[in-house]
Scaffold this motif. Sequence first.
Motif, PDB file in Angstrom:
ATOM      1  N   ASP A 572       0.804  -1.208   0.000  1.00 23.91           N
ATOM      2  CA  ASP A 572       0.000   0.000   0.000  1.00 23.91           C
ATOM      3  C   ASP A 572       0.844   1.267   0.000  1.00 23.91           C
ATOM      4  OD1 ASP A 572       1.053  -0.292   2.455  1.00 23.91           O
ATOM      5  OD2 ASP A 572      -0.802   0.006   3.589  1.00 23.91           O
ATOM      6  N   MET A 573       2.194   1.178   0.080  1.00 26.12           N
ATOM      7  CA  MET A 573       3.056   2.350  -0.011  1.00 26.12           C
ATOM      8  C   MET A 573       3.778   2.414  -1.339  1.00 26.12           C
ATOM      9  SD  MET A 573       3.058   4.475   2.519  1.00 26.12           S
ATOM     10  CE  MET A 573       4.694   5.204   2.505  1.00 26.12           C
ATOM     11  N   GLU A 574       3.496   1.467  -2.242  1.00 29.17           N
ATOM     12  CA  GLU A 574       4.115   1.513  -3.554  1.00 29.17           C
ATOM     13  C   GLU A 574       3.614   2.752  -4.291  1.00 29.17           C
ATOM     14  OE1 GLU A 574       6.309  -0.132  -5.113  1.00 29.17           O
ATOM     15  OE2 GLU A 574       6.699  -1.730  -3.673  1.00 29.17           O
ATOM     16  N   PRO A 575       4.470   3.491  -4.947  1.00 27.43           N
ATOM     17  CA  PRO A 575       4.002   4.659  -5.696  1.00 27.43           C
ATOM     18  C   PRO A 575       3.100   4.226  -6.843  1.00 27.43           C
ATOM     19  CG  PRO A 575       6.317   4.223  -6.172  1.00 27.43           C
ATOM     20  CD  PRO A 575       5.944   3.310  -5.047  1.00 27.43           C
ATOM     21  N   HIS A 576       1.979   4.908  -6.964  1.00 27.12           N
ATOM     22  CA  HIS A 576       1.051   4.628  -8.039  1.00 27.12           C
ATOM     23  C   HIS A 576       0.453   5.953  -8.498  1.00 27.12           C
ATOM     24  CE1 HIS A 576      -0.967   4.279  -4.118  1.00 27.12           C
ATOM     25  NE2 HIS A 576      -1.930   4.987  -4.696  1.00 27.12           N
ATOM     26  N   ALA A 577      -0.280   5.916  -9.606  1.00 26.66           N
ATOM     27  CA  ALA A 577      -0.850   7.146 -10.162  1.00 26.66           C
ATOM     28  C   ALA A 577      -1.786   7.770  -9.141  1.00 26.66           C
ATOM     29  CB  ALA A 577      -1.591   6.840 -11.464  1.00 26.66           C
ATOM     30  N   THR A 578      -1.472   9.007  -8.747  1.00 29.71           N
ATOM     31  CA  THR A 578      -2.229   9.684  -7.693  1.00 29.71           C
ATOM     32  C   THR A 578      -2.519  11.119  -8.112  1.00 29.71           C
ATOM     33  OG1 THR A 578      -1.127   8.344  -6.007  1.00 29.71           O
ATOM     34  CG2 THR A 578      -2.205  10.377  -5.261  1.00 29.71           C
ATOM     35  N   ASN A 579      -3.761  11.562  -7.878  1.00 30.67           N
ATOM     36  CA  ASN A 579      -4.126  12.956  -8.097  1.00 30.67           C
ATOM     37  C   ASN A 579      -3.794  13.724  -6.821  1.00 30.67           C
ATOM     38  OD1 ASN A 579      -5.490  15.436  -8.304  1.00 30.67           O
ATOM     39  ND2 ASN A 579      -6.963  14.566  -9.747  1.00 30.67           N
ATOM     40  N   ALA A 580      -2.855  14.678  -6.911  1.00 38.02           N
ATOM     41  CA  ALA A 580      -2.380  15.376  -5.715  1.00 38.02           C
ATOM     42  C   ALA A 580      -3.445  16.256  -5.092  1.00 38.02           C
ATOM     43  CB  ALA A 580      -1.148  16.217  -6.064  1.00 38.02           C
ATOM     44  N   ILE A 697       9.540  10.287   2.829  1.00 38.73           N
ATOM     45  CA  ILE A 697       8.372   9.893   2.035  1.00 38.73           C
ATOM     46  C   ILE A 697       8.547  10.314   0.584  1.00 38.73           C
ATOM     47  CG2 ILE A 697       5.921  10.360   1.670  1.00 38.73           C
ATOM     48  CD1 ILE A 697       5.618  10.500   4.712  1.00 38.73           C
ATOM     49  N   VAL A 698       8.906  11.588   0.366  1.00 44.00           N
ATOM     50  CA  VAL A 698       9.019  12.110  -1.007  1.00 44.00           C
ATOM     51  C   VAL A 698      10.135  11.402  -1.762  1.00 44.00           C
ATOM     52  CG1 VAL A 698       9.512  14.156  -2.384  1.00 44.00           C
ATOM     53  CG2 VAL A 698       8.025  14.332  -0.386  1.00 44.00           C
ATOM     54  N   SER A 699      11.303  11.213  -1.106  1.00 46.76           N
ATOM     55  CA  SER A 699      12.409  10.533  -1.780  1.00 46.76           C
ATOM     56  C   SER A 699      12.056   9.077  -2.071  1.00 46.76           C
ATOM     57  CB  SER A 699      13.679  10.620  -0.930  1.00 46.76           C
ATOM     58  OG  SER A 699      13.479   9.982   0.322  1.00 46.76           O
ATOM     59  N   GLY A 700      11.184   8.472  -1.235  1.00 43.59           N
ATOM     60  CA  GLY A 700      10.757   7.100  -1.485  1.00 43.59           C
ATOM     61  C   GLY A 700       9.949   6.972  -2.768  1.00 43.59           C
ATOM     62  N   PHE A 701       9.329   8.046  -3.223  1.00 48.07           N
ATOM     63  CA  PHE A 701       8.577   8.043  -4.480  1.00 48.07           C
ATOM     64  C   PHE A 701       9.432   8.503  -5.668  1.00 48.07           C
ATOM     65  CE2 PHE A 701       4.832   9.073  -1.521  1.00 48.07           C
ATOM     66  CZ  PHE A 701       4.590   7.730  -1.294  1.00 48.07           C
ATOM     67  N   GLY A 702      10.745   8.652  -5.434  1.00 44.28           N
ATOM     68  CA  GLY A 702      11.635   9.095  -6.513  1.00 44.28           C
ATOM     69  C   GLY A 702      11.626  10.593  -6.703  1.00 44.28           C
ATOM     70  N   GLY A 703      11.139  11.324  -5.717  1.00 40.69           N
ATOM     71  CA  GLY A 703      11.099  12.774  -5.822  1.00 40.69           C
ATOM     72  C   GLY A 703      12.067  13.425  -4.854  1.00 40.69           C
ATOM     73  N   GLU A 704      11.889  14.744  -4.635  1.00 39.48           N
ATOM     74  CA  GLU A 704      12.744  15.470  -3.705  1.00 39.48           C
ATOM     75  C   GLU A 704      11.958  16.645  -3.135  1.00 39.48           C
ATOM     76  OE1 GLU A 704      16.118  17.110  -5.610  1.00 39.48           O
ATOM     77  OE2 GLU A 704      14.996  18.220  -7.121  1.00 39.48           O
ATOM     78  N   THR A 718       9.494  23.342  -1.826  1.00 37.74           N
ATOM     79  CA  THR A 718       9.102  22.834  -3.145  1.00 37.74           C
ATOM     80  C   THR A 718       9.175  21.313  -3.134  1.00 37.74           C
ATOM     81  OG1 THR A 718       9.948  24.811  -4.235  1.00 37.74           O
ATOM     82  CG2 THR A 718       9.591  22.859  -5.616  1.00 37.74           C
ATOM     83  N   ILE A 719       8.028  20.662  -3.436  1.00 40.95           N
ATOM     84  CA  ILE A 719       7.961  19.190  -3.530  1.00 40.95           C
ATOM     85  C   ILE A 719       7.957  18.828  -5.011  1.00 40.95           C
ATOM     86  CG2 ILE A 719       6.611  17.142  -2.993  1.00 40.95           C
ATOM     87  CD1 ILE A 719       5.327  18.784  -0.720  1.00 40.95           C
ATOM     88  N   ARG A 720       8.941  18.038  -5.437  1.00 42.52           N
ATOM     89  CA  ARG A 720       9.034  17.606  -6.831  1.00 42.52           C
ATOM     90  C   ARG A 720       8.792  16.098  -6.880  1.00 42.52           C
ATOM     91  NH1 ARG A 720      13.406  17.962  -9.603  1.00 42.52           N
ATOM     92  NH2 ARG A 720      12.556  18.946 -11.474  1.00 42.52           N
ATOM     93  N   LEU A 721       7.755  15.695  -7.649  1.00 39.17           N
ATOM     94  CA  LEU A 721       7.388  14.285  -7.756  1.00 39.17           C
ATOM     95  C   LEU A 721       7.337  13.885  -9.229  1.00 39.17           C
ATOM     96  CD1 LEU A 721       4.503  14.275  -5.142  1.00 39.17           C
ATOM     97  CD2 LEU A 721       6.706  13.119  -4.894  1.00 39.17           C
ATOM     98  N   PRO A 722       7.671  12.622  -9.557  1.00 34.95           N
ATOM     99  CA  PRO A 722       7.627  12.186 -10.962  1.00 34.95           C
ATOM    100  C   PRO A 722       6.186  12.150 -11.485  1.00 34.95           C
ATOM    101  CG  PRO A 722       8.170  10.351  -9.498  1.00 34.95           C
ATOM    102  CD  PRO A 722       8.186  11.577  -8.655  1.00 34.95           C
ATOM    103  N   ARG A 723       6.043  12.617 -12.715  1.00 26.61           N
ATOM    104  CA  ARG A 723       4.719  12.606 -13.347  1.00 26.61           C
ATOM    105  C   ARG A 723       4.341  11.185 -13.773  1.00 26.61           C
ATOM    106  NH1 ARG A 723       4.789  16.924 -18.067  1.00 26.61           N
ATOM    107  NH2 ARG A 723       2.760  15.897 -18.381  1.00 26.61           N
ATOM    108  N   VAL A 724       3.027  10.980 -13.854  1.00 24.66           N
ATOM    109  CA  VAL A 724       2.531   9.681 -14.320  1.00 24.66           C
ATOM    110  C   VAL A 724       2.594   9.655 -15.847  1.00 24.66           C
ATOM    111  CG1 VAL A 724       0.523   8.166 -14.405  1.00 24.66           C
ATOM    112  CG2 VAL A 724       1.019   9.476 -12.329  1.00 24.66           C
TER     113      VAL A 724
END
Length: 732
Positions: A572-580, A697-704, A718-724
């Motif tokens: 349930d913590m795997e990154p998946h397509a999410t609407n922020a 948390i953010v780095s766990g999703f491949g972001g910063e 600034t939260i930077r997350l990978p786009r779907v």
Amino acid sequence: MKLLVVDDSKTEATRLAVTLEDAGYEVVLAHNGRQALAVMRDEAPNLVVSDVVMPEIDGYQFCRMAKSDKTLRATPIILLTALTDPGEVIRGLEAQANYFITKPCDDEFLLARIAALLDGSQSKVLTDARGRIEVESGGTMYRVKANRRQILELLLATYENAGRQNLDLLHTQYELRSVNEQLAHNLRDLENSERRFNTLVNTIPDIVYKIDVNGCFVFINDAIQSLGYEPADLIGKHFSVLMDTSEVKRVGRDTVLPSFAGRKTGADAAPKLFDERRTGDRRTVGLEITLIGRKGRRVLSIVESLEDAWVSVEVNSSGLYEQTDGTAERALIGTVGVIRDITERKRIEGELMRLASFPEHNPNPVLELNDEGEITYVNPSTQAMFPDFLEQHTRHPIFVDMRAVISQMRGSRVKSLVDECVLAEQTYERHYTLVPGRNLVHIHIFDITERRVAEAKLERSHEELETRVRERTSDLQREKDKLAELIKELRATQDQLVQSEKLAAIGTLVAGVAHEVNNPLTGVLNYVQYAIKHVEDERISGYLRKAEANVQRAAKVVRSMLTYARERKPTDMEPHATNAHKPLDSALVLLEADLRTAGVEVVLDDLDQIPDVLADENALEQVFINLLRNSRDAMAHSETKRVEITGRSTGDMSEIIFRDTGPGISDDEMTKIFDPFFTTKPEGQGTGLGLFVCQRIVSGFGGEIQCRAGSEGGACFTIRLPRVPEKVTATG
């Protein structure tokens, strides 16, 4: 006697309290007028000393309120102020103050005024039958006919004049302090300059001395040790201690100058003195004397003597003067001079004279020329060194330029001269000496070829040594640079190791906490779900379903803590397509009442431009809640409390930006803001784990997540997350 001191400056209040306690008074303190009134009622002091300029209630208001209180009005009040406006006196009179003293004031004067008020010996004012005012001061009674207006005007004029004098005194005191600081700076510079000068003088191999007008040494450098003395041995003693009595008579001004009285000598024939007072061209140059070295000590690094050693020296000396203040006259302060050892030179000259006396036996060529440049004598060594000299005579190469050199010597009045010439790869040194009274020149010739070859070899060796030193220095610098780089890498590795140890400790702590919290949460969830099934009231069921959702969210937070403690990613913590938008809306709803109570305005802008990201909805909600709470706490004392949340897309990343109007974050704090257990909040109000968890948390999703200062103040995260990818659609 108990005194009350009122001053908003704790430093000034403490200083005044110490002064009064040293005088035998009991002292209580208050730091504003309101507090002083309460202390007067509780402590009943015998007298009050109050500052005028204070927050809330100033000294005048405090005095007026105390005098209007029947229980307090009898207590004498002295007002202290640095103000110089005469209007302040009027305000003091209106406030019914017993005494008014301007700052800075003398402690003894203040103590005297306090004593006078306490024992009732303050000037007494009475009115006689004719309406005249009788004033007793200092044991004398005065009768004043002036009316009250005249007295008040005189009082104001006196105070105004005292105020101006006080300002002038403060200005003069400031200027005096500046002058003293500049003087101290100049003295330090002078001491440093004198130190450098003494260091320089003590490195000179010649003896440098200074004597006063009486001929006593006031300075002599370390070179005097070559005569077997220490500088301290001679300071304060007359220069004659270094000479035989006959030498003192020959070089001391007290014995030499009387014989020149009334004579005009000119600069060349003027007497040469050890204690010279003349300067410029008339100073003493080239005075040859003999000094006495101390017994049993090395003398000028030449001989080891068990008796007094006589040392030949050359003295150059000059008078030393200083400018008299305000005049063009100069005052003599002594003599400075330099003593150079000429023992070796005298030995060589003596040897040359000895050889000149026996030219027939001299192993080196010796020639004698008359006034017309004709050779009058040649010793046997000349024929031996130059076999063809007698045949070529004045045409011999060794003789070619001798006449020109001798002519130059006579024209410049030089008594001796040395030059070199090269013949057939041999180098010769020629010593010319004028024979006084005979118009003859003696020329001694020395073969110095071997010496020049040795000097050339020495020079080459020196150059090679310098080259090797430069190469070795370069090698050492490279090794130093490498070592510095290794040290830098080692420190970086140590920092990483320390951080890893911290994270390991946090993991252990979080795992324990999550385990202890998870069990009660499971029980609460079971009870809530049971209640939902058995409660028929829809309104209560709605509340229970909200409670169920929040308990499940709390359970997910606990599971996320376990995830980072165990360094793994559950399903349930795997990154998946999410609407922020959804976790942000949930965070705002959850904190709506809290933010409204704190007076925080939240502004949403351009959030529609945030495409779906690869993340987890609950985890993002936790990140947003942490950032909003941090902004709320940071803006607690800000005049404007606003959080702006904007979004934008850059390449394959989406950015969500939080800006607040708080005090911002310093550069030093910026480097540690994401460290575990680091917090800028007061003790007991923060754990220092919020931003650390957000970053994990953010780095766990491949972001910063980044932090910087806002362009208009405050903090900006600034939260930077990978786009779907476009083919994947967001859930929820």
